[in-house]
Motif scaffolding. Structure first.
Motif, mmCIF file in Angstrom:
data_model
loop_
_atom_site.group_PDB
_atom_site.id
_atom_site.type_symbol
_atom_site.label_atom_id
_atom_site.label_comp_id
_atom_site.label_asym_id
_atom_site.label_seq_id
_atom_site.Cartn_x
_atom_site.Cartn_y
_atom_site.Cartn_z
ATOM 1 N N GLU A 1 -6.268 4.280 5.393
ATOM 2 C CA GLU A 1 -7.004 5.051 6.394
ATOM 3 C C GLU A 1 -8.126 5.883 5.757
ATOM 4 O OE1 GLU A 1 -3.525 7.343 4.878
ATOM 5 O OE2 GLU A 1 -3.857 5.324 5.693
ATOM 6 N N LYS A 2 -8.018 6.126 4.437
ATOM 7 C CA LYS A 2 -9.052 6.881 3.730
ATOM 8 C C LYS A 2 -9.951 5.976 2.887
ATOM 9 C CE LYS A 2 -6.373 11.154 3.464
ATOM 10 N NZ LYS A 2 -5.826 12.217 2.589
ATOM 11 N N SER B 1 -7.465 1.056 -0.550
ATOM 12 C CA SER B 1 -6.467 0.041 -0.230
ATOM 13 C C SER B 1 -6.246 -0.860 -1.429
ATOM 14 C CB SER B 1 -6.922 -0.793 0.980
ATOM 15 O OG SER B 1 -5.992 -1.809 1.270
ATOM 16 N N GLN C 1 -4.008 4.508 0.381
ATOM 17 C CA GLN C 1 -4.266 5.139 1.669
ATOM 18 C C GLN C 1 -5.384 4.382 2.382
ATOM 19 O OE1 GLN C 1 -5.093 9.191 0.390
ATOM 20 N NE2 GLN C 1 -2.967 9.795 0.759
ATOM 21 N N ASN D 1 0.826 -1.210 0.000
ATOM 22 C CA ASN D 1 0.000 0.000 0.000
ATOM 23 C C ASN D 1 0.858 1.257 0.000
ATOM 24 O OD1 ASN D 1 -2.575 -1.216 -0.033
ATOM 25 N ND2 ASN D 1 -2.469 -1.621 2.163
#
Length: 369
Positions: free
Chosen positions: A212-213, A216, A210, A204
């Motif tokens: 976390e956003k 993936s 990202q 990643n």
């Protein structure tokens, strides 16, 4: 043998933390694998080292029938130059019809040697029963045997097994799911949850995802598998994997483990194996292992910081107390080194390790092979 144990331990303790490795060295692509093939055939041209068994005779008659030759059932042919054999090979992934693979030929009867023989056309089938290759050719046999008139004999290597380099012609390709779907799955050779997460994280990061956003590219599925989104076009997918498999990352440390080979006396001890407080009476040895904490102060005029160092003290003698004693946090390799100093046999160390495991003082898995 004790020196061998010490050498193994030295190699292990010199290895510090886990080193960075390429993805291609620690994982494989799910579905991209070889397939086993097997067949039954006849080796002819042997110099009297064949066999006269019922199934060899039946196979010989069937072969003649296929060539349009009918043999009288009452006639028993002498076929000491023929041997029934099993032929097996591995069909690599992505191999195409017209390419060749190596085959191994093994006698299944009483033939004494396959030296000088020639394998006749043999169909190699997969687990699904389909024919994927056809094998034929002259055998290369590394072993040989000789027998005297008094019944004495000598055999070097294995004369009843041979190989034929490029001896099978591939006739059918194995379907592969490599170019199908929107993703590929990487399977770790040694499953580990921490390693699977580290593998997904580096993919990643290198590919700009990202997680976390919510964006993936790689996602760990379990301790062994990581799913990676890949291009659908086969050409682009090949280039994508060529880049992906060369990414480097640091796998997680291996579990604390002690592996003992009971046949050879070899003992391999992992770096993270530790001992809890315990004492063992064994033979006529007395081994005491302790650790002292020392504070090192820098010179008043020199730059530096106060440091705490650990000094291990190992005392070995042959007194009558016959006691192994060690303090918390002592590594197992220190105990092994102490035992080696007095020349104890590997069997003594195996007994000590087993006793430590039973007492719950061994922080690590003990594996006996």
């Amino acid at each position: 043998m004790s020196k061998l144990i010490a050498v193994v331990l030295c190699c292990l303790t010199m290895c510090s933390v886990a080193q960075a490795q390429r993805i291609k060295d620690v994982a494989s692509i799910q579905g991209v694998r070889s397939n086993q093939l097997i067949g039954y055939g006849l080796v002819v041209g042997l110099p009297g080292t064949g066999e006269q068994s019922p199934f060899t005779e039946q196979s010989f008659r069937t072969m003649l029938t296929n060539f349009g030759i009918s043999l009288d059932p009452n006639i028993k042919p002498k076929i000491k130059n023929v041997a029934a054999v099993a032929v097996h090979a591995d069909l690599p992934p992505f191999i195409k019809p017209g390419q060749t693979i190596d085959v191994t030929v093994s006698s299944v009867g009483e033939a004494s040697s396959l030296q000088g023989g020639t394998l006749l056309q043999t169909f190699l089938k997969g687990v699904d029963g389909n024919i994927y290759a056809v094998a034929q050719g002259s055998l290369v046999v590394s072993g040989f045997g000789a027998q005297g008139g008094d019944g004495s004999r000598i055999i070097v290597n294995t004369p009843t097994v041979g190989r034929i380099a490029n001896g099978a012609l591939v006739e059918r390709a194995v379907p592969s799911g490599f170019a199908s779907g929107d993703s590929l799955t990487l399977n770790l050779h040694y499953p580990d949850f921490s390693t699977a997460k580290a593998l997904a994280d580096v993919i990643n990061m290198r590919l700009g995802a990202q997680p976390e956003k919510g964006y993936s590219i790689a996602e760990p599925l379990d301790a062994a598998s990581v799913r990676v989104t890949a291009p659908r076009d086969p050409g682009q997918r090949v280039g994508f994997l060529a880049t992906l498999e060369n990414f480097e990352f640091t796998p997680a440390d291996a579990p604390a483990r002690v592996v003992v080979n009971s046949r050879t006396g070899t003992i391999v001890i992992g770096r993270d194996v530790r001992l809890l407080p315990a004492a063992i009476t064994h033979g006529g040895l007395t081994v005491t292992i302790s650790e002292n904490q020392q504070v090192t102060q820098p010179n008043a005029l020199a730059e530096g910081e106060t440091a705490v160092t650990t000094q291990s003290i190992i005392d070995v003698n042959m007194a009558d107390s016959r006691m192994f004693k060690f303090e918390p946090g002592v590594t197992l390799d220190q105990l092994v080194r102490a035992v080696n100093e007095v020349g104890a046999a590997p069997g003594d160390l195996m007994a000590i390790l087993e006793a430590l495991r039973q007492a719950g003082a061994l922080q690590g898995e003990l594996v006996v092979i």
